[in-house]
Motif scaffolding. Structure first.
Motif, PDB file in Angstrom:
ATOM      1  N   ASN A 105      30.972  41.693  40.329  1.00 13.61           N
ATOM      2  CA  ASN A 105      29.928  42.713  40.281  1.00 13.61           C
ATOM      3  C   ASN A 105      29.378  43.075  41.658  1.00 13.61           C
ATOM      4  O   ASN A 105      28.625  44.035  41.798  1.00 13.61           O
ATOM      5  N   GLY A 106      29.722  42.305  42.672  1.00 16.49           N
ATOM      6  CA  GLY A 106      29.149  42.500  43.995  1.00 16.49           C
ATOM      7  C   GLY A 106      29.741  43.658  44.768  1.00 16.49           C
ATOM      8  O   GLY A 106      30.870  44.090  44.513  1.00 16.49           O
ATOM      9  N   LYS A 107      29.008  44.130  45.728  1.00 16.02           N
ATOM     10  CA  LYS A 107      29.484  45.131  46.688  1.00 16.02           C
ATOM     11  C   LYS A 107      30.371  44.458  47.728  1.00 16.02           C
ATOM     12  O   LYS A 107      31.292  45.085  48.270  1.00 16.02           O
ATOM     13  N   TYR A 108      30.097  43.179  47.974  1.00 12.77           N
ATOM     14  CA  TYR A 108      30.852  42.394  48.959  1.00 12.77           C
ATOM     15  C   TYR A 108      31.418  41.143  48.297  1.00 12.77           C
ATOM     16  O   TYR A 108      30.856  40.645  47.314  1.00 12.77           O
ATOM     17  N   LEU A 109      32.511  40.638  48.884  1.00 14.85           N
ATOM     18  CA  LEU A 109      33.127  39.407  48.396  1.00 14.85           C
ATOM     19  C   LEU A 109      33.098  38.359  49.499  1.00 14.85           C
ATOM     20  O   LEU A 109      33.435  38.646  50.653  1.00 14.85           O
ATOM     21  N   ALA A 110      32.708  37.151  49.139  1.00 11.43           N
ATOM     22  CA  ALA A 110      32.749  36.008  50.053  1.00 11.43           C
ATOM     23  C   ALA A 110      33.799  35.038  49.523  1.00 11.43           C
ATOM     24  O   ALA A 110      33.817  34.732  48.325  1.00 11.43           O
ATOM     25  N   HIS A 111      34.665  34.563  50.409  1.00 11.90           N
ATOM     26  CA  HIS A 111      35.779  33.716  49.999  1.00 11.90           C
ATOM     27  C   HIS A 111      35.536  32.263  50.412  1.00 11.90           C
ATOM     28  O   HIS A 111      35.041  31.997  51.501  1.00 11.90           O
ATOM     29  N   CYS A 112      35.915  31.325  49.542  1.00 12.01           N
ATOM     30  CA  CYS A 112      35.852  29.910  49.900  1.00 12.01           C
ATOM     31  C   CYS A 112      36.670  29.105  48.903  1.00 12.01           C
ATOM     32  O   CYS A 112      36.419  29.175  47.691  1.00 12.01           O
ATOM     33  N   GLU A 113      37.665  28.376  49.389  1.00  7.37           N
ATOM     34  CA  GLU A 113      38.468  27.517  48.527  1.00  7.37           C
ATOM     35  C   GLU A 113      37.650  26.289  48.116  1.00  7.37           C
ATOM     36  O   GLU A 113      36.683  25.920  48.776  1.00  7.37           O
ATOM     37  N   GLY A 114      38.084  25.635  47.040  1.00  2.93           N
ATOM     38  CA  GLY A 114      37.323  24.523  46.483  1.00  2.93           C
ATOM     39  C   GLY A 114      37.266  23.267  47.326  1.00  2.93           C
ATOM     40  O   GLY A 114      36.434  22.386  47.078  1.00  2.93           O
ATOM     41  N   ASP A 115      38.146  23.157  48.337  1.00  2.00           N
ATOM     42  CA  ASP A 115      38.087  21.982  49.219  1.00  2.00           C
ATOM     43  C   ASP A 115      37.440  22.305  50.566  1.00  2.00           C
ATOM     44  O   ASP A 115      37.381  21.442  51.448  1.00  2.00           O
ATOM     45  N   ASP A 116      36.960  23.537  50.751  1.00  2.37           N
ATOM     46  CA  ASP A 116      36.193  23.910  51.938  1.00  2.37           C
ATOM     47  C   ASP A 116      34.721  24.045  51.546  1.00  2.37           C
ATOM     48  O   ASP A 116      34.384  24.015  50.351  1.00  2.37           O
ATOM     49  N   VAL A 226      33.090  24.677  56.944  1.00  2.00           N
ATOM     50  CA  VAL A 226      34.066  23.624  57.237  1.00  2.00           C
ATOM     51  C   VAL A 226      35.347  23.924  56.468  1.00  2.00           C
ATOM     52  O   VAL A 226      35.316  24.199  55.268  1.00  2.00           O
ATOM     53  N   ARG A 227      36.452  23.898  57.202  1.00  2.00           N
ATOM     54  CA  ARG A 227      37.756  24.040  56.573  1.00  2.00           C
ATOM     55  C   ARG A 227      38.478  22.701  56.640  1.00  2.00           C
ATOM     56  O   ARG A 227      38.633  22.121  57.718  1.00  2.00           O
ATOM     57  N   ARG A 228      38.888  22.186  55.488  1.00  2.00           N
ATOM     58  CA  ARG A 228      39.608  20.910  55.458  1.00  2.00           C
ATOM     59  C   ARG A 228      41.108  21.155  55.650  1.00  2.00           C
ATOM     60  O   ARG A 228      41.672  22.097  55.089  1.00  2.00           O
ATOM     61  N   LEU A 229      41.746  20.292  56.419  1.00  2.29           N
ATOM     62  CA  LEU A 229      43.196  20.318  56.591  1.00  2.29           C
ATOM     63  C   LEU A 229      43.771  18.950  56.256  1.00  2.29           C
ATOM     64  O   LEU A 229      43.161  17.923  56.549  1.00  2.29           O
ATOM     65  N   GLY A 230      44.949  18.952  55.636  1.00  4.00           N
ATOM     66  CA  GLY A 230      45.592  17.690  55.270  1.00  4.00           C
ATOM     67  C   GLY A 230      45.024  17.078  54.006  1.00  4.00           C
ATOM     68  O   GLY A 230      45.221  15.884  53.753  1.00  4.00           O
ATOM     69  N   THR A 231      44.337  17.890  53.204  1.00  2.00           N
ATOM     70  CA  THR A 231      43.748  17.368  51.964  1.00  2.00           C
ATOM     71  C   THR A 231      44.841  16.964  50.979  1.00  2.00           C
ATOM     72  O   THR A 231      45.721  17.771  50.670  1.00  2.00           O
ATOM     73  N   PRO A 232      44.838  15.718  50.466  1.00  2.00           N
ATOM     74  CA  PRO A 232      45.833  15.313  49.472  1.00  2.00           C
ATOM     75  C   PRO A 232      45.763  16.214  48.242  1.00  2.00           C
ATOM     76  O   PRO A 232      44.685  16.498  47.721  1.00  2.00           O
TER      77      PRO A 232
END
Length: 325
Positions: A105-116, A226-232
């Motif tokens: 419903n928003g005018k803008y979209l904010a992105h974020c993965e579940g491990d960040d 925070v962006r996680r890298l190497g997450t199992p």
């Protein structure tokens, strides 16, 4: 984990003049039981003058992630909308779009993965203020902290406060200089993505290219995510060394081929990125035939000229690594 405000406290600062959410936060998750609460906490800690909504898409997690998502959706029924899949879409090569798009419903979209996760409660307000003040701005992004599984960290480059942000910086450090968790963009661009972007095995790279094609990008030097890298269990972890990794590189080259055929800009940085993917195919899977189409750069001679530039840049990167050691 910080103590979270209840729903009434979050909405208390929202102006009554805006009845619809101004921002839709999209969070995709799969088996992130150790991390998903950090992501949700970052969303709910945002202090804004406008309404926002949170759409969380769980792709049939098997580790309890879905239970956590349901719990928060029950606690914040007017803010969080949870989509819990019973069968995994990714394993069937299906997209989440048909489930997520009707809820935006928003005018803008904010992105974020579940491990960040987000770390600054003013993040959304800062980015939306820029987008609202400049109709020609397609996306606003910012610096982030990279967190590795062993606990070590580094920061993405500090480019300063840039508006517009140079397009060639999108591919700086292999594209990691602009983390997905830092992106807030206009919804109409996301909804109307071109066909060349839909062929990509991942969504962030074509989105960055598409946003840069359709407006100015603003960049803030604030570290707010925070962006996680190497997450199992992460997507990268699951495909590493498999046929799906090979398929990833092939499809990325094809996507960038289509992009370069579509655009009139003939960007050197995009072409050099395709050679990065080509090299991974050669090194890991023995595929020696180049997939980059020479016609997207008009001639075979230019093709080899660009390849020479890529080779020199690769050597330069290796030398820099040796010097740092």
């Amino acid at each position: 984990m910080r103590e979270l405000p209840d729903e009434n406290n979050i909405t208390a600062s929202w102006t009554s003049e805006i009845t619809q959410p101004l921002v839709s936060i999209i969070c995709t998750t799969f088996n992130h039981v150790r991390y998903i609460e950090y992501a949700i906490s970052g969303f709910l800690s945002q202090i804004t003058s406008f309404p926002f909504e949170i759409i969380i898409h769980d792709d049939a997690s098997t580790d309890g992630t879905a239970d956590i998502v349901r719990e928060y959706a029950e606690l914040y029924p007017n803010i969080i909308n949870a989509i819990i899949q019973q069968e995994n879409l990714y394993s069937r090569n299906l997209k989440r779009d048909s489930y997520v798009f009707p809820l935006l419903n928003g005018k803008y979209l904010a992105h974020c993965e579940g491990d960040d996760y987000w770390t600054d409660p003013d993040k959304l307000q800062k980015q939306v203020d820029i987008l609202e003040s400049d109709p020609g701005c397609s996306m606003c992004c910012h610096r982030a902290q990279i967190l590795y599984e062993d606990g070590s960290t580094r920061l993405t480059p500090d480019f300063g406060c840039l508006h517009p942000f140079p397009e060639n910086r999108i591919f700086y450090q292999g594209g990691s200089s602009v983390a997905t968790a830092t992106m807030v963009a206009r919804k109409e661009l996301y909804i109307n993505r071109p066909e060349w972007g839909k062929s990509s095995p991942v969504g962030d790279m074509p989105l960055k290219l598409w946003y840069s094609e359709n407006g100015r990008i603003a960049y803030l030097p604030d570290v707010m995510a925070v962006r996680r890298l190497g997450t199992p269990g992460s997507w990268n972890d699951r495909i590493r060394g498999t046929e799906k990794e090979k398929d990833y590189y092939v499809r990325m080259v094809h996507m960038l081929n289509e992009y370069m055929a579509h655009t009139s800009k003939r960007k050197m940085d995009v072409l050099l990125k395709t050679f990065d993917y080509e090299w991974e195919l050669r090194k890991k899977f023995g595929i020696k035939k180049f997939l980059v189409k020479a016609n997207v750069i008009h001639s075979r001679s230019k093709y080899y000229w660009f390849f020479g530039i890529w080779l020199l840049k690769s050597i330069q990167k290796k030398v820099e690594k040796i010097v740092r050691k």
